[in-house]
Design a protein around this motif. Structure first.
Motif, PDB file in Angstrom:
ATOM      1  N   PHE A   1       0.860  -1.244   0.185  1.00  0.00           N
ATOM      2  CA  PHE A   1      -0.062  -0.202   0.074  1.00  0.00           C
ATOM      3  C   PHE A   1       0.857   1.144  -0.081  1.00  0.00           C
ATOM      4  O   PHE A   1       1.052   1.965   0.981  1.00  0.00           O
ATOM      5  CB  PHE A   1      -1.009   0.008   1.128  1.00  0.00           C
ATOM      6  N   PRO A   2       1.398   1.614  -1.254  1.00  0.00           N
ATOM      7  CA  PRO A   2       2.195   2.760  -1.135  1.00  0.00           C
ATOM      8  C   PRO A   2       1.961   3.973  -0.630  1.00  0.00           C
ATOM      9  O   PRO A   2       2.778   4.828  -0.178  1.00  0.00           O
ATOM     10  CB  PRO A   2       2.728   3.079  -2.777  1.00  0.00           C
ATOM     11  N   ILE A   3       0.504   4.342  -0.851  1.00  0.00           N
ATOM     12  CA  ILE A   3      -0.087   5.550  -0.320  1.00  0.00           C
ATOM     13  C   ILE A   3       0.307   5.620   1.093  1.00  0.00           C
ATOM     14  O   ILE A   3       0.213   6.613   1.844  1.00  0.00           O
ATOM     15  CB  ILE A   3      -1.639   5.602  -0.700  1.00  0.00           C
ATOM     16  N   LEU A   4       0.348   4.663   1.862  1.00  0.00           N
ATOM     17  CA  LEU A   4       0.173   4.428   3.347  1.00  0.00           C
ATOM     18  C   LEU A   4       1.848   5.027   3.872  1.00  0.00           C
ATOM     19  O   LEU A   4       1.993   5.674   4.834  1.00  0.00           O
ATOM     20  CB  LEU A   4       0.192   3.158   4.039  1.00  0.00           C
ATOM     21  N   GLU A   5       2.861   4.828   2.865  1.00  0.00           N
ATOM     22  CA  GLU A   5       3.958   5.008   3.219  1.00  0.00           C
ATOM     23  C   GLU A   5       4.272   6.706   3.084  1.00  0.00           C
ATOM     24  O   GLU A   5       4.801   7.473   3.891  1.00  0.00           O
ATOM     25  CB  GLU A   5       4.895   4.540   2.560  1.00  0.00           C
TER      26      GLU A   5
ATOM     27  N   ARG B   1      -2.808  11.775  10.232  1.00  0.00           N
ATOM     28  CA  ARG B   1      -3.564  11.276  11.045  1.00  0.00           C
ATOM     29  C   ARG B   1      -4.790  10.232  10.529  1.00  0.00           C
ATOM     30  O   ARG B   1      -5.335  10.752   9.388  1.00  0.00           O
ATOM     31  CB  ARG B   1      -4.357  12.254  11.998  1.00  0.00           C
ATOM     32  N   ALA B   2      -4.873   9.119  10.812  1.00  0.00           N
ATOM     33  CA  ALA B   2      -6.009   8.080  10.285  1.00  0.00           C
ATOM     34  C   ALA B   2      -7.231   8.627  10.014  1.00  0.00           C
ATOM     35  O   ALA B   2      -7.925   8.306   8.900  1.00  0.00           O
ATOM     36  CB  ALA B   2      -6.065   6.977  10.942  1.00  0.00           C
ATOM     37  N   GLY B   3      -7.760   9.500  10.618  1.00  0.00           N
ATOM     38  CA  GLY B   3      -9.089  10.048  10.585  1.00  0.00           C
ATOM     39  C   GLY B   3      -9.016  10.740   9.568  1.00  0.00           C
ATOM     40  O   GLY B   3     -10.391  11.221   9.102  1.00  0.00           O
ATOM     41  N   THR B   4      -8.193  11.539   8.814  1.00  0.00           N
ATOM     42  CA  THR B   4      -8.200  12.470   7.765  1.00  0.00           C
ATOM     43  C   THR B   4      -8.105  11.680   6.533  1.00  0.00           C
ATOM     44  O   THR B   4      -8.251  12.395   5.534  1.00  0.00           O
ATOM     45  CB  THR B   4      -7.147  13.489   7.917  1.00  0.00           C
ATOM     46  N   LEU B   5      -7.813  10.302   6.343  1.00  0.00           N
ATOM     47  CA  LEU B   5      -7.697   9.726   5.191  1.00  0.00           C
ATOM     48  C   LEU B   5      -8.991   9.293   4.458  1.00  0.00           C
ATOM     49  O   LEU B   5     -10.233   9.537   5.261  1.00  0.00           O
ATOM     50  CB  LEU B   5      -7.215   8.097   5.615  1.00  0.00           C
ATOM     51  N   SER B   6      -9.067   9.127   3.213  1.00  0.00           N
ATOM     52  CA  SER B   6     -10.261   8.921   2.512  1.00  0.00           C
ATOM     53  C   SER B   6     -10.832   7.511   3.069  1.00  0.00           C
ATOM     54  O   SER B   6     -10.032   6.594   3.602  1.00  0.00           O
ATOM     55  CB  SER B   6      -9.942   8.852   0.997  1.00  0.00           C
ATOM     56  N   GLY B   7     -11.999   6.999   2.583  1.00  0.00           N
ATOM     57  CA  GLY B   7     -12.298   5.776   2.928  1.00  0.00           C
ATOM     58  C   GLY B   7     -11.688   4.608   2.363  1.00  0.00           C
ATOM     59  O   GLY B   7     -11.334   3.731   3.178  1.00  0.00           O
ATOM     60  N   GLY B   8     -11.238   4.795   1.155  1.00  0.00           N
ATOM     61  CA  GLY B   8     -10.524   3.615   0.705  1.00  0.00           C
ATOM     62  C   GLY B   8      -9.100   3.483   1.401  1.00  0.00           C
ATOM     63  O   GLY B   8      -8.375   2.406   1.571  1.00  0.00           O
ATOM     64  N   GLN B   9      -8.398   4.577   1.565  1.00  0.00           N
ATOM     65  CA  GLN B   9      -7.302   4.702   2.318  1.00  0.00           C
ATOM     66  C   GLN B   9      -7.384   4.195   3.735  1.00  0.00           C
ATOM     67  O   GLN B   9      -6.583   3.467   4.083  1.00  0.00           O
ATOM     68  CB  GLN B   9      -6.796   6.256   2.310  1.00  0.00           C
ATOM     69  N   ARG B  10      -8.536   4.521   4.520  1.00  0.00           N
ATOM     70  CA  ARG B  10      -8.724   3.818   5.705  1.00  0.00           C
ATOM     71  C   ARG B  10      -8.956   2.320   5.855  1.00  0.00           C
ATOM     72  O   ARG B  10      -8.431   1.485   6.599  1.00  0.00           O
ATOM     73  CB  ARG B  10     -10.050   4.375   6.451  1.00  0.00           C
TER      74      ARG B  10
END
Length: 255
Positions: free
Chosen positions: A142-146, A152-161
């Motif tokens: 999951f390159p976007i996570l790097e 903060r996880a709460g600001t990620l999009s639904g797919g990213q979460r």
């Protein structure tokens, strides 16, 4: 499916054959629910090592309860849940994790106030230290996570979460990954990408047991599928065979 072959007969025939199967995960005659409320009745299910298995069925069928029972989050009532030959029927979730099972719930599956990296590190909380090679592996998947590891996880999009929740579950390199509705709430253009990522996880050797409302997509990708209705097995077959079954398509897949 022939007219003579009833749904009940199908379920019974498969149940008889599977109760003797020694899989990585073997669920036999499971009764479970919440408190005094019984949801599942005599459910049988097997996941072999490295296999991709999907549970589908109408709302309220007990699909998620199967997941929660395996992971120790539902009330066990009767039957057997065995993992790698060991009875885990009444183990607490932490003990199930230590056996090699990880679980991604449908809702509230990230720590919103923690960073992406902190969420991933929480996935390895039972270890003395966070294995950097596991972080590297998750970031490779999951390159976007790097790129967003300090966000903060709460600001990620639904797919990213959802990617983060799966990444955290992979931090212990589980033998079996339980996924509850991984496509729920995702934008249509992200659903295929999510399923592709699950395929990749399974192709790398991790067995997957998934509950999914997007039944046609799930069955088209999995090795084997179970159709649950009112807390009981109704049909069991390969994903492809279930998709080709006229009765299954008519009753559960929209024709």
């Amino acid at each position: 499916m022939s007219d003579e072959r009833t749904a009940e007969g199908n379920a019974s025939a498969h149940a008889d054959s599977e109760t003797t199967t020694e899989g990585l995960l073997s669920v036999t005659g499971l009764d479970a629910g919440y408190g005094d409320l019984q949801i599942l009745s005599a459910v049988d299910l097997v996941v072999e090592s490295g296999e991709y298995v999907t549970i589908v069925g109408p709302n309220g069928a007990g699909k998620s309860t199967v997941m929660k029972a395996v992971f120790g989050l539902a009330t066990y009532m009767d039957g057997t849940i065995a993992f790698d030959g060991e009875d885990i029927s009444e183990l607490a979730p932490e003990a199930v994790i230590r056996r090699g099972v990880s679980y991604v719930p449908q809702n509230e599956n990230v720590f919103a106030g923690l960073s992406v990296r902190e969420n991933l590190e929480m996935g390895a909380y039972i270890l003395d230290s966070v294995p950097e090679e596991r972080l590297d592996d998750v970031f490779e998947r999951f390159p976007i996570l790097e790129k967003r590891q300090s966000q903060r996880a709460g600001t990620l999009s639904g797919g990213q979460r959802q990617m983060l929740a799966m990444g955290r579950a992979l931090m212990l390199d589980p033998e079996l990954l339980l996924l509850d509705e991984p496509s729920a709430g995702l934008a249509p253009d992200l659903v295929d990408e999510m399923f592709d990522r699950i395929d990749t996880i399974n192709d790398a050797g991790t067995a997957v047991l998934m509950v999914e409302q997007n039944a046609m997509e799930a069955l088209s990708r999995c090795d084997r599928g179970y159709v649950l209705v009112q807390g009981q097995n109704r049909y069991t077959d390969t994903g492809a065979a279930l998709l080709d079954d006229e009765e299954v398509r008519r009753e559960f897949l929209g024709g």
